[in-house]
Design a protein around this motif. Structure first.
Motif, short mmCIF file in Angstrom:
data_model
loop_
_atom_site.label_atom_id
_atom_site.label_comp_id
_atom_site.label_asym_id
_atom_site.label_seq_id
_atom_site.Cartn_x
_atom_site.Cartn_y
_atom_site.Cartn_z
N ILE A 50 89.89 41.29 0.09
CA ILE A 50 88.59 41.73 0.60
C ILE A 50 87.59 40.67 0.16
O ILE A 50 87.33 40.50 -1.03
N PHE A 51 87.07 39.94 1.13
CA PHE A 51 86.09 38.90 0.84
C PHE A 51 84.70 39.52 0.76
O PHE A 51 84.33 40.36 1.58
N ILE A 52 83.96 39.11 -0.25
CA ILE A 52 82.63 39.67 -0.50
C ILE A 52 81.63 38.53 -0.39
O ILE A 52 81.76 37.50 -1.06
N LEU A 53 80.64 38.71 0.46
CA LEU A 53 79.66 37.66 0.71
C LEU A 53 78.49 37.78 -0.26
O LEU A 53 78.02 38.88 -0.57
N ASP A 54 78.02 36.63 -0.72
CA ASP A 54 76.85 36.59 -1.59
C ASP A 54 75.62 36.96 -0.77
O ASP A 54 75.22 36.23 0.13
N MET A 55 75.03 38.11 -1.09
CA MET A 55 73.90 38.61 -0.32
C MET A 55 72.55 38.20 -0.91
O MET A 55 71.50 38.59 -0.41
N GLY A 56 72.56 37.42 -1.99
CA GLY A 56 71.31 37.00 -2.59
C GLY A 56 70.65 38.13 -3.37
O GLY A 56 71.30 39.06 -3.83
N LYS A 57 69.35 38.07 -3.50
CA LYS A 57 68.61 39.07 -4.26
C LYS A 57 68.35 40.31 -3.40
O LYS A 57 68.07 40.19 -2.21
N PRO A 58 68.44 41.49 -4.01
CA PRO A 58 68.13 42.71 -3.24
C PRO A 58 66.65 42.76 -2.89
O PRO A 58 65.80 42.24 -3.61
N VAL A 59 66.36 43.40 -1.76
CA VAL A 59 64.98 43.48 -1.25
C VAL A 59 64.52 44.93 -1.32
O VAL A 59 65.21 45.84 -0.85
N ASN A 60 63.35 45.14 -1.90
CA ASN A 60 62.75 46.47 -1.91
C ASN A 60 62.24 46.79 -0.51
O ASN A 60 61.49 46.01 0.07
N ILE A 61 62.64 47.93 0.04
CA ILE A 61 62.31 48.26 1.43
C ILE A 61 60.80 48.45 1.62
O ILE A 61 60.25 48.11 2.68
N VAL A 62 60.12 48.95 0.60
CA VAL A 62 58.65 49.08 0.71
C VAL A 62 58.02 47.70 0.84
O VAL A 62 57.12 47.49 1.67
N ASP A 63 58.48 46.75 0.02
CA ASP A 63 57.94 45.39 0.11
C ASP A 63 58.24 44.78 1.47
O ASP A 63 57.41 44.04 2.04
N LEU A 64 59.43 45.07 1.98
CA LEU A 64 59.81 44.58 3.31
C LEU A 64 58.86 45.12 4.37
O LEU A 64 58.40 44.38 5.26
N ALA A 65 58.54 46.42 4.29
CA ALA A 65 57.62 47.03 5.24
C ALA A 65 56.23 46.39 5.14
O ALA A 65 55.60 46.08 6.16
N LYS A 66 55.77 46.16 3.91
CA LYS A 66 54.46 45.53 3.72
C LYS A 66 54.44 44.11 4.29
O LYS A 66 53.44 43.69 4.89
N ASP A 67 55.54 43.37 4.07
CA ASP A 67 55.61 42.00 4.61
C ASP A 67 55.55 42.01 6.13
O ASP A 67 54.85 41.19 6.74
N LEU A 68 56.29 42.92 6.76
CA LEU A 68 56.28 42.99 8.21
C LEU A 68 54.90 43.34 8.75
O LEU A 68 54.45 42.79 9.76
N ILE A 69 54.24 44.27 8.08
CA ILE A 69 52.88 44.64 8.49
C ILE A 69 51.95 43.43 8.34
O ILE A 69 51.15 43.14 9.24
N ARG A 70 52.07 42.72 7.22
CA ARG A 70 51.23 41.55 6.98
C ARG A 70 51.49 40.46 8.00
O ARG A 70 50.57 39.84 8.54
N LEU A 71 52.77 40.19 8.30
CA LEU A 71 53.12 39.15 9.26
C LEU A 71 52.71 39.51 10.68
O LEU A 71 52.62 38.64 11.54
N SER A 72 52.48 40.79 10.93
CA SER A 72 52.02 41.23 12.24
C SER A 72 50.50 41.17 12.36
O SER A 72 49.94 41.55 13.39
N GLY A 73 49.84 40.73 11.29
CA GLY A 73 48.39 40.57 11.32
C GLY A 73 47.61 41.78 10.86
O GLY A 73 46.41 41.87 11.11
#
Length: 608
Positions: free
Chosen positions: A498-521
């Motif tokens: 079973i190969f496991i891919l390096d997914m990098g750092k976990p992302v907080n979903i609230v921060d993700l939502a804030k980033d998307l809102i910010r990037l949308s202006g």
């Protein structure tokens, strides 16, 4: 003014320059008193130059240039045209008048002609650059990167009066450029000055013009820019520019992918070609997010035949048309089939005898599968079994299952079914000549039903953006990244891994939502609200990529790891799957208990 009128005017102005250059050269050569013979020679020189110079200008295509965008290339062409016309006119005049034109006259004629021709054209360029001021309706833009790409963007924006933005300054980390000007715009500082400059200059838009920078560097700069009120744009990566996918003047919005800061995957092209090139490759779920990207990536490696298998005719037709356009020499077959149909899958394998199989067909939406567990089992367990059994029966060389991090200590039906699929191919590997492996990774950005498209839809509708829990975190990677790593992992297959891919750092979903809102202006909780709805059935606050007993082994690729194979009895597993098949139409709790029997780590917490 029409083109013919403009051309006539340009020719007339250029001839006046040539005539003036010749006459002034004679005039100053003979101290304002030209001898009568040389008056005749001067007129001959002018007449000959009229014909030769006009022909030379057309030959070097100097009447086909837009001088508003003139550069060094145009200057070189002017120098060539002036040099050739002066030399040929000089020789012809000497021949026709039987007397050598004074060398001083020849050199001065060339110098004056070159100076005035270039001066006229570049004077117009300087005028348009210097006096085309910002229109009140245009937004102010700050360009990050005062290199070749940044200067190119600045030139185009300044020259285009229809552009919605106008550049006012540069930012660059090279301290040697500070307090200097590029394209008439000041370089005001480095990335640490971005926030201050945006406020002082009233910047409306930031354009990141660093196509050769790593994704990690771009991510760091975006993090700084996010703290300002300016909207963000970015020039495409150098890879896309070099391959011709995009051009320097194609400015796009900053996307969530840019925030991850994950550098492109380094592929072992030779190794991949070794197991894919000239092979019959089958991709199930070929119309889905991962499946279609696998098709695009594998098509590059020239398989003998690429088999696109899927249940939905529209999605299969769509990827077929795309591949036909991008890879006109690729041989492929589109197959409409359901992996739940055992006889149909056997028929496909018997007809095409695929040598490499990527099994991406699956139900993956956690809440939906919680409400429809029997469908998850039919597709993810029985469907995988049918495809894997056929691969074993017809001598497939490699079988790669696309799995999920939700298969680790599952709390959902979807995760439990994916774990059973992993277990089955591992058990099958023990007695098969086929190399059966699974590749396990987390969420992919932009895949159907994933969080990013849902957030974007909610933002487009004016909000609110719904997040299940403020502590919710997830691992993310892009669809191309996941697909490339899956193909790379297939190269390492020895069987049972079973190969496991390096997914990098976990992302907080609230921060993700804030980033998307910010990037949308917009500003979160001011323009667009974020509302917490509670964890849905089957969800975890965080995902895992590895079970305790699997351990972790490195591979030759820094972003691919191996979970140690677990010994499983094929006979006992097949018996348990047959029992599960008998219970498929029973009550949900009965089905879940059966899943629990197969996957002891499954947390069976059913909420009706």
């Amino acid at each position: 003014m029409s083109y013919s009128k403009k051309l006539s005017l340009f020719i007339l102005l250029d001839l006046i320059i040539v005539w003036f250059s010749i006459y002034s050269s004679y005039y100053f050569r003979f101290d304002e008193s030209i001898p009568s013979f040389y008056v005749h020679q001067c007129v001959t020189f002018c007449i000959v130059s009229t014909v030769v110079f006009t022909a030379s200008m057309f030959y070097f295509k100097l009447y086909n240039r837009i001088w508003q965008y003139a550069s060094v290339g145009e200057m070189i062409s002017i120098a060539k045209a002036a040099a050739w016309s002066c030399v040929i006119s000089y020789l012809l005049t000497c021949f026709l008048t039987y007397r050598v034109v004074p060398l001083h006259v020849f050199l001065r004629t060339f110098e004056t002609t070159l100076l005035l021709l270039g001066g006229l054209r570049f004077g117009w360029r300087i005028y348009t650059d210097s006096y085309r001021k910002k229109i009140p309706t245009q937004s102010k833009a700050l360009i990050i990167g005062a290199g070749g790409c940044g200067s190119s963007v600045a030139k185009r924006l300044k020259a285009n009066k229809d552009s919605k933005v106008y550049p006012v300054a540069f930012i660059d980390d090279n301290s040697l450029k500070h307090r200097q000007e590029v394209c008439g715009l000041p370089v005001l500082g480095n990335r640490d000055s971005i926030v201050e400059i945006v406020e002082k200059q009233g910047i409306d838009e930031i354009i990141i013009a660093m196509p050769s920078a790593s994704k990690r560097e771009i991510s760091k700069i975006i993090e700084i820019c996010k703290t300002t009120s300016a909207s963000l744009k970015i020039i495409p990566r150098i890879d896309d520019l070099l391959t011709g996918k995009l051009s320097y003047n194609e400015i796009r919005n900053v996307e969530v992918e840019d925030l991850l800061g994950r550098d492109p995957v380094n592929l072992d092209l030779g190794g991949i070609a070794g197991y894919v090139k000239n092979k019959t490759v089958l991709i199930t779920g070929a119309g889905g997010s991962i499946g279609s990207e696998l098709c695009r990536q594998i098509a590059r490696f020239e398989p003998a035949v690429l088999l696109l298998l899927g249940h939905g005719e529209n999605s299969i037709y769509s990827i077929e048309m795309e591949l036909s356009r991008r890879f006109p020499t690729l041989r492929m077959e589109s197959i409409i089939a359901d992996v739940q149909d055992e006889n149909r899958i056997d028929e496909v394998f018997g007809m095409y005898r695929p040598e490499v199989v990527f099994h991406a067909a699956a139900h993956k939406h956690v809440p939906l599968m919680e409400r429809n567990p029997s469908e998850a089992i039919k597709n993810n367990v029985f469907g995988t079994k049918h495809v894997a059994d056929s691969a074993d029966k017809y001598g497939t060389e490699r079988f790669v299952l696309i799995s999920s991090d939700k298969a680790v200590n599952p709390t959902s039906v979807m995760g439990a079914t994916k774990r059973i699929a992993e277990m089955y191919i591992q058990s099958l590997n023990n007695s098969s000549l086929t190399k059966f492996v699974a590749v396990r990774f987390g969420n992919v950005l932009g895949s159907r039903g994933s969080v990013i498209p849902r957030f974007k839809e909610q933002i487009a509708m004016g909000g609110p953006v719904t997040v299940t829990d403020p502590k919710m975190i997830r691992y993310f990677m892009t669809i191309p990244e996941a697909s490339q790593l899956v193909i790379q992992a297939g190269m390492f297959a020895e069987g049972g891994e079973i190969f496991i891919l390096d997914m990098g750092k976990p992302v907080n979903i609230v921060d993700l939502a804030k980033d998307l809102i910010r990037l949308s202006g917009f500003e979160s909780n001011v323009d667009i609200d974020i509302v917490f709805t509670g964890i849905r059935p089957g969800e975890k606050l965080y995902e895992e990529l590895l079970m305790d007993e699997e351990g972790l082994i490195n591979t030759n690729h820094k972003r691919i790891f191996i979970g140690k194979p677990v010994n499983l009895s094929r006979a006992s597993l097949e018996l348990a799957i047959k029992q599960l098949e008998k219970l498929i139409n029973e009550d949900q709790m009965v089905i879940r208990d059966s899943l629990k029997h197969l996957v002891p780590t499954f947390k069976n917490e059913y909420v009706s």
